[in-house]
Design a protein around this motif. Structure first.
Motif, short mmCIF file in Angstrom:
data_model
loop_
_atom_site.label_atom_id
_atom_site.label_comp_id
_atom_site.label_asym_id
_atom_site.label_seq_id
_atom_site.Cartn_x
_atom_site.Cartn_y
_atom_site.Cartn_z
N ALA A 227 0.86 -1.21 0.17
CA ALA A 227 -0.06 0.12 -0.02
C ALA A 227 0.94 1.47 0.02
CB ALA A 227 -0.95 0.09 1.31
N HIS A 228 2.09 1.21 0.54
CA HIS A 228 2.73 2.17 0.58
C HIS A 228 4.34 2.18 0.03
CE1 HIS A 228 -0.06 4.31 3.00
NE2 HIS A 228 -0.12 3.20 3.68
N PRO A 229 4.39 1.85 -1.15
CA PRO A 229 5.82 1.62 -1.85
C PRO A 229 6.76 2.79 -1.76
CG PRO A 229 4.11 1.85 -3.35
CD PRO A 229 3.42 1.76 -2.15
N ASP A 230 6.19 4.00 -1.60
CA ASP A 230 6.81 5.27 -1.48
C ASP A 230 7.75 5.40 -0.19
OD1 ASP A 230 4.29 5.43 -0.33
OD2 ASP A 230 4.19 7.56 -0.67
N LEU A 231 7.07 4.77 0.89
CA LEU A 231 7.70 4.72 2.06
C LEU A 231 8.70 3.65 2.22
CD1 LEU A 231 4.79 5.42 4.64
CD2 LEU A 231 6.26 6.99 3.58
N VAL A 232 8.61 2.70 1.36
CA VAL A 232 9.47 1.45 1.55
C VAL A 232 10.90 1.83 1.02
CG1 VAL A 232 10.21 -0.67 0.87
CG2 VAL A 232 7.70 -0.48 1.55
N ALA A 233 11.01 2.80 0.19
CA ALA A 233 12.28 3.12 -0.45
C ALA A 233 12.22 4.82 -0.88
CB ALA A 233 12.65 2.16 -1.91
N GLY A 234 11.69 5.10 -1.88
CA GLY A 234 11.60 6.47 -2.31
C GLY A 234 11.56 6.70 -3.93
N GLU A 235 11.55 7.92 -4.34
CA GLU A 235 11.28 8.08 -5.67
C GLU A 235 12.56 7.97 -6.49
OE1 GLU A 235 8.41 9.21 -7.00
OE2 GLU A 235 7.67 8.78 -5.07
N GLY A 236 12.39 7.17 -7.55
CA GLY A 236 13.55 6.51 -8.58
C GLY A 236 14.23 5.40 -7.92
N ARG A 237 13.66 4.77 -6.74
CA ARG A 237 14.14 3.76 -6.28
C ARG A 237 13.51 2.27 -6.82
NH1 ARG A 237 16.01 4.19 -1.01
NH2 ARG A 237 16.43 1.98 -1.12
#
Length: 330
Positions: A227-237
């Motif tokens: 649900a939160h892929p942005d929190l698992v790593a970040g933009e461009g990752r």
């Protein structure tokens, strides 16, 4: 086969310039090997790819519910984030809610890899702190569990109750006794397993057995990551971009020294791979290829092509070569 196989090729012009060798395993939820490449019994350190296993006691102990942790908190507990505001702001609030401060961390300061966050620190004349550490979410989880247990402040020591709980979960999920442990970049212990053991653990995260506390904890962590892929790593990752490309159906996680895992809930499968030379670009290409092979990632999606066939540009912007998946792999 007990030797690593060629997995990823680097071409410059018409010449094969480099090859990345590796091992990979796909397991089902019964712990059986579905497919493997190289040495499936190769013992490795999973590094950050196993953070979801380390986070299981956070939920199983009752700590997560006692402190009102949300799916965002759980995603951060599994994260190797890049220190962007979206990560550090949430970690700071988490600490505040615990009545703790950055000085309670034991992960060490780290310069954020997020460009905006780094430039903001430079403009403000400030140094990075422990909250910028890519593992500060995992350590927030450790601190939450530690406060719930009421144990000593040195929660990163291998014999501390927090790490004993993490080791027990890790060994139960991999089905193996850790022969070795090393100290990770964030100062927490990291326990060894075979590539098969790591894939088995991911399959058990994908399709937990029964409806007990372990099954509920695994499901909550995987759902939070998806649900939160942005929190698992970040933009461009790679973790964030590839999870988005799969519409949140699969959870994936990288680890230092070119380890990568995938959790496929709909298929009940777990994947694990290790690139022998530690090359991150090769691990990203190899996991993308496995996800394509098993039908959960579109080979023509821009984020898949970026990892599997991306051009290699020089400082002048010229296309000097390309990445290719080795025919010996897939």
């Amino acid at each position: 086969m007990t030797q690593p196989i060629p997995m990823v090729e680097i071409w410059r012009g018409d010449l094969l310039e480099s090859q990345h060798m590796g091992h990979a395993v796909v397991c089902d939820a019964d712990g059986q090997v579905v497919e493997s490449w190289g040495d499936d019994e190769k013992v490795i350190y999973p590094r950050s790819s196993c953070k979801m296993l380390q986070a299981l006691p956070l939920i199983e102990s009752g700590a997560a519910d006692a402190y009102g942790l949300t799916p965002e908190h759980l995603a951060l507990s599994c994260a190797s984030h890049q220190g962007a505001a979206i990560h550090t702001d949430r970690v700071q609030v988490w600490l505040n809610d615990l009545g703790l401060s950055v000085s309670d961390f034991r992960c060490g300061p780290q310069k954020p890899s997020d460009k905006d966050a780094h430039e903001a620190l430079v403009r403000a004349g400030k140094e990075p702190c422990q909250i910028h550490n890519n593992c500060s979410g995992k350590h927030s989880g450790f601190l939450t569990l530690n406060k719930h247990l009421g144990t000593g402040s040195e929660y990163g020591e291998v014999d501390h109750p927090v790490q004993r709980a993490a080791r027990a979960s890790f060994e139960e999920m991999t089905g193996e006794t850790a022969e070795f442990y090393g100290i990770d970049g964030c100062s927490a212990p990291n326990f060894s397993t075979s590539v098969t053991g790591l894939a088995r653990a991911m399959a058990r995260m994908a399709k937990p057995s029964g409806t007990g506390v372990r099954a509920q904890a695994a499901t909550r962590l995987v759902d939070a990551m998806r649900a939160h892929p942005d929190l698992v790593a970040g933009e461009g990752r790679a973790c964030t971009e590839l999870m988005r490309a799969m519409d949140g159906k699969v959870a994936i996680k990288t680890g230092a020294e070119a380890v990568f895992v995938a959790i496929l809930p709909e298929q009940g499968l777990g994947m694990a791979l290790k690139i022998v030379d530690g090359g991150t670009r090769a691990a990203e290409a190899a996991i993308a290829a496995l996800l394509v092979k098993y039908g959960v990632l579109d080979a023509n999606h821009p984020m898949a092509r970026k990892r599997m066939h991306g051009p290699i540009l020089n400082w002048n912007g010229l296309n000097t070569g390309h990445i290719r998946i080795s025919p010996a792999f897939i």
